[in-house]
Design a protein around this motif. Sequence first.
Motif, PDB file in Angstrom:
ATOM      1  N   UNK A   1      10.009   1.807   5.206  1.00 35.89           N
ATOM      2  CA  UNK A   1      11.314   1.319   5.503  1.00 35.89           C
ATOM      3  C   UNK A   1      12.339   2.411   5.085  1.00 35.89           C
ATOM      4  N   UNK A   2      13.300   2.292   6.307  1.00 35.55           N
ATOM      5  CA  UNK A   2      14.380   3.207   5.930  1.00 35.55           C
ATOM      6  C   UNK A   2      15.822   2.623   5.167  1.00 35.55           C
ATOM      7  N   UNK A   3      15.450   1.091   4.900  1.00 39.44           N
ATOM      8  CA  UNK A   3      16.470   0.515   4.288  1.00 39.44           C
ATOM      9  C   UNK A   3      16.282  -0.102   3.130  1.00 39.44           C
ATOM     10  N   UNK A   4      14.834  -0.490   3.013  1.00 40.51           N
ATOM     11  CA  UNK A   4      14.384  -1.243   1.927  1.00 40.51           C
ATOM     12  C   UNK A   4      13.553  -0.421   0.854  1.00 40.51           C
ATOM     13  N   UNK A   5      14.000  -0.352  -0.218  1.00 44.02           N
ATOM     14  CA  UNK A   5      13.210   0.715  -1.367  1.00 44.02           C
ATOM     15  C   UNK A   5      12.057  -0.062  -1.590  1.00 44.02           C
ATOM     16  N   UNK A   6      10.869   0.626  -1.643  1.00 35.28           N
ATOM     17  CA  UNK A   6       9.544   0.357  -2.106  1.00 35.28           C
ATOM     18  C   UNK A   6       9.628   0.783  -3.496  1.00 35.28           C
ATOM     19  N   UNK A   7       9.007   0.077  -4.584  1.00 33.31           N
ATOM     20  CA  UNK A   7       9.055   0.513  -5.851  1.00 33.31           C
ATOM     21  C   UNK A   7       7.450   0.062  -6.283  1.00 33.31           C
ATOM     22  N   UNK A   8       7.190   0.391  -7.570  1.00 33.88           N
ATOM     23  CA  UNK A   8       6.091   0.125  -8.195  1.00 33.88           C
ATOM     24  C   UNK A   8       5.697  -1.224  -8.198  1.00 33.88           C
ATOM     25  N   UNK A   9       6.746  -2.286  -8.520  1.00 33.83           N
ATOM     26  CA  UNK A   9       6.022  -3.548  -8.183  1.00 33.83           C
ATOM     27  C   UNK A   9       5.528  -3.912  -6.738  1.00 33.83           C
ATOM     28  N   UNK A  10       5.965  -3.366  -5.770  1.00 44.50           N
ATOM     29  CA  UNK A  10       5.266  -3.363  -4.464  1.00 44.50           C
ATOM     30  C   UNK A  10       3.856  -3.020  -4.550  1.00 44.50           C
ATOM     31  N   UNK A  11       3.673  -2.014  -5.090  1.00 41.90           N
ATOM     32  CA  UNK A  11       2.301  -1.276  -5.162  1.00 41.90           C
ATOM     33  C   UNK A  11       1.513  -2.279  -5.883  1.00 41.90           C
ATOM     34  N   UNK A  12       2.121  -2.646  -6.999  1.00 49.83           N
ATOM     35  CA  UNK A  12       1.193  -3.520  -8.019  1.00 49.83           C
ATOM     36  C   UNK A  12       0.833  -4.855  -7.195  1.00 49.83           C
ATOM     37  N   UNK A  13       1.443  -5.347  -6.259  1.00 49.02           N
ATOM     38  CA  UNK A  13       1.439  -6.553  -5.531  1.00 49.02           C
ATOM     39  C   UNK A  13       0.231  -6.303  -4.823  1.00 49.02           C
ATOM     40  N   UNK A  14       0.251  -5.114  -4.355  1.00 47.17           N
ATOM     41  CA  UNK A  14      -0.881  -4.698  -3.126  1.00 47.17           C
ATOM     42  C   UNK A  14      -2.389  -4.509  -4.176  1.00 47.17           C
ATOM     43  N   UNK A  15      -2.231  -3.825  -5.239  1.00 50.81           N
ATOM     44  CA  UNK A  15      -3.400  -3.938  -6.061  1.00 50.81           C
ATOM     45  C   UNK A  15      -3.922  -5.240  -6.366  1.00 50.81           C
ATOM     46  N   UNK A  16      -3.240  -5.978  -6.968  1.00 53.26           N
ATOM     47  CA  UNK A  16      -3.505  -7.677  -7.078  1.00 53.26           C
ATOM     48  C   UNK A  16      -4.275  -8.127  -5.659  1.00 53.26           C
ATOM     49  N   UNK A  17      -3.629  -8.029  -4.725  1.00 57.09           N
ATOM     50  CA  UNK A  17      -4.230  -8.494  -3.396  1.00 57.09           C
ATOM     51  C   UNK A  17      -5.269  -7.932  -3.103  1.00 57.09           C
ATOM     52  N   UNK A  18      -5.592  -6.813  -3.325  1.00 55.75           N
ATOM     53  CA  UNK A  18      -6.878  -6.177  -3.046  1.00 55.75           C
ATOM     54  C   UNK A  18      -7.930  -6.192  -4.174  1.00 55.75           C
ATOM     55  N   UNK A  19      -7.733  -7.022  -5.230  1.00 60.14           N
ATOM     56  CA  UNK A  19      -8.659  -7.318  -6.303  1.00 60.14           C
ATOM     57  C   UNK A  19      -8.911  -6.115  -7.256  1.00 60.14           C
ATOM     58  N   UNK A  20      -8.318  -5.119  -7.073  1.00 57.51           N
ATOM     59  CA  UNK A  20      -8.174  -4.330  -8.017  1.00 57.51           C
ATOM     60  C   UNK A  20      -7.943  -4.482  -9.522  1.00 57.51           C
ATOM     61  N   UNK A  21      -6.912  -5.144  -9.689  1.00 55.86           N
ATOM     62  CA  UNK A  21      -6.262  -5.838 -11.085  1.00 55.86           C
ATOM     63  C   UNK A  21      -6.015  -7.353 -10.775  1.00 55.86           C
TER      64      UNK A  21
END
Length: 284
Positions: free
Chosen positions: A136-156
């Motif tokens: 995205x060129x307007x919405x900053x992606x941060x570590x919490x977004x990455x953490x969410x994906x890690x949960x979604x994929x079952x890594x944590x």
Amino acid sequence: MESRLNPPPFRADLHTHTTFSDGTLTPAELIDLALQYGLQGLSITDHDTAAAYETARPFAKQKGIALLTGAEFSADYAGESVHILAYAFAHDSEIIETFSKKHLERRSRRNLAILKLLQSNGLKIDPEDFEVDFFSQTRPIGRPHIAQVMVKKGYVDSIQKAFHLYLGEGKPCFVYGGAFSVEETLAVIHKAKGLAVIAHPHLIKKRKIFQNLLKMPFDGIEGYYAAFPKNKQERFVRVGKEKKWLITGGSDFHGSIKPSNPLGSSWVDKETFDYLINHQLLNT
Ligand code: AMP
Ligand code: ZN
Ligand code: FE
Ligand code: FE
């Protein structure tokens, strides 16, 4: 029933996040919730951007809640992360917009580096795995977004664990944020005719850094913060008063991603809010 003699106290929450950074509510949903909670004023302070205001501003006007411009910029002080709240700059400030773009670029580089490190630790995540637009060129992606994906994929099994095991400072997949210096951030906020406030000062762990920040041209300090123990609150309010700075307050609401910070759990009164709104009016 409320009587004229006993009006509900004025409360304005000056620290909130939306889907324009790592919050879970859209600006409209946040405004609706603020009204439900009886807040009369609000500032949306997304990480490194004020992009939420394009939709938030007309919606707040329609719903009858006062909206103060805001953003929370990540800054660097000698390698340590310091968050700075910017308030009361002009709507559509080009100076703020240009600065946000620079932040988005540094975040993109950092996020790709984090994904690479995760992959080398056996945790494969692709940009397509994100519910939000990773590029995205307007919405900053941060570590919490990455953490969410890690949960979604079952890594944590939780966001906290993602930080604790991988993404937090000193952990194997931590990447230094590369944010701009505190001095540069203050200069940008002041050039945009905004006011700069030290966010959640209790998170600045090194005493020396805090002492040095007190010598810088800030306009305020966040003296009231969600779930602050009373002694901490008193300390920062006292420091702010000594400096003759504004003392602001807010919840740091992020929605369901951060249940510890309910909307309206800290706020400012009418006097402080009016001061900030009047400052903003001078800019428009
Ligand atoms: P970033 O801006 O990408 O460095 O992410 C910083 C954000 O991550 C902060 O604003 C917090 O909301 C969140 N965060 C930082 N540390 C933790 C943690 N240990 N657990 C959960 N969230 C965290
Ligand atoms: Zn956040
Ligand atoms: Fe913060
Ligand atoms: Fe915040």
